[in-house]
Write an enzyme that holds these catalytic residues in place. Structure first.
Site, short mmCIF file in Angstrom:
data_model
loop_
_atom_site.label_atom_id
_atom_site.label_comp_id
_atom_site.label_asym_id
_atom_site.label_seq_id
_atom_site.Cartn_x
_atom_site.Cartn_y
_atom_site.Cartn_z
CE LYS A 16 -3.88 -2.42 2.21
NZ LYS A 16 -4.83 -2.44 3.36
CE1 TYR A 56 -9.21 -3.51 0.10
CE2 TYR A 56 -8.35 -1.39 -0.63
CZ TYR A 56 -8.18 -2.61 0.03
OH TYR A 56 -6.97 -2.90 0.62
CG ASN A 119 -3.63 -2.62 6.84
OD1 ASN A 119 -3.59 -1.99 5.79
ND2 ASN A 119 -4.55 -3.54 7.09
CG HIS A 122 -4.84 -6.37 -0.68
ND1 HIS A 122 -6.06 -6.62 -0.11
CD2 HIS A 122 -4.82 -7.07 -1.84
CE1 HIS A 122 -6.76 -7.42 -0.91
NE2 HIS A 122 -6.03 -7.71 -1.97
CD GLU A 133 -8.08 -9.14 -4.50
OE1 GLU A 133 -6.92 -9.44 -4.19
OE2 GLU A 133 -8.99 -8.96 -3.66
#
Ligand code: RTP
Length: 155
Positions: A16, A56, A119, A122, A133
């Site tokens: 990320k 998402y 965080n 992913h 994905e």
């Protein structure tokens, strides 16, 4: 073991924007490599809002969704495909629990972050979502190559 590429499970792993900005790209890749997983695709991309909202889409009704999209489009991400036996579940073990307050030391999130909204990585949560994905992030397809270390990783 033959020299022909073996069709093993694939997963989509993404570093990320916070992971990229904090210089954790090499650290995260190193953990996947050391485990024995094989990289099949990697690129640095700054995703559009539409692209990230589709990634998402399952979370669109959550109250954190707008903040999540803003965070995830705030800078480049590293999009990757990793291959290996059980790599979908195994990749998530390397990442650690979604909430860094619950992720174990030794995992990427357990070692490297504090806040669920930052965080660092992913990972796909199922084989089916992984394939979806991968198609979303790599419509051009991914590399086919033979790893010389394969027979030192699998019996
Ligand atoms: P990821 O897709 O990023 O691997 O995370 P996940 O499946 O483990 O977790 P999921 O519930 O799908 O949430 C996706 C991402 O949304 C952010 N999040 N923020 N502020 C919050 O309460 C909250 N909850 C989730 C996290 O960045 C999480 O990874």
């Amino acid at each position: 073991a033959s020299a022909a590429p073996v069709a093993r499970e694939r997963t989509y792993i993404m570093i990320k924007p916070d992971g990229v900005q904090r210089g954790l790209v090499g650290e995260i890749i190193a953990r996947f490599e050391r485990k024995g997983y094989k990289m099949a695709a990697m690129k640095l991309v700054k995703p559009s809002t539409e692209h990230m909202e589709e990634h998402y889409a399952d979370l669109k009704d959550k109250k954190f969704f707008p903040g999540l999209i803003k965070y995830m489009t705030s800078g480049p991400v590293v999009a990757m495909v990793w291959v290996g036996d059980g790599v979908v579940a195994g990749g998530r073990v390397l990442l650690g629990a979604t909430k860094p307050s619950e992720s174990a030391p030794g995992t990427i999130r357990g070692d490297l972050c504090i806040d669920v909204g930052r965080n660092v990585c992913h990972g796909s949560d199922a084989v089916e979502s992984a394939e979806k994905e991968i198609a979303h992030w790599f419509p051009e397809g991914v590399a086919e190559w033979t790893s010389h270390s394969e027979s030192w990783v699998y019996e």
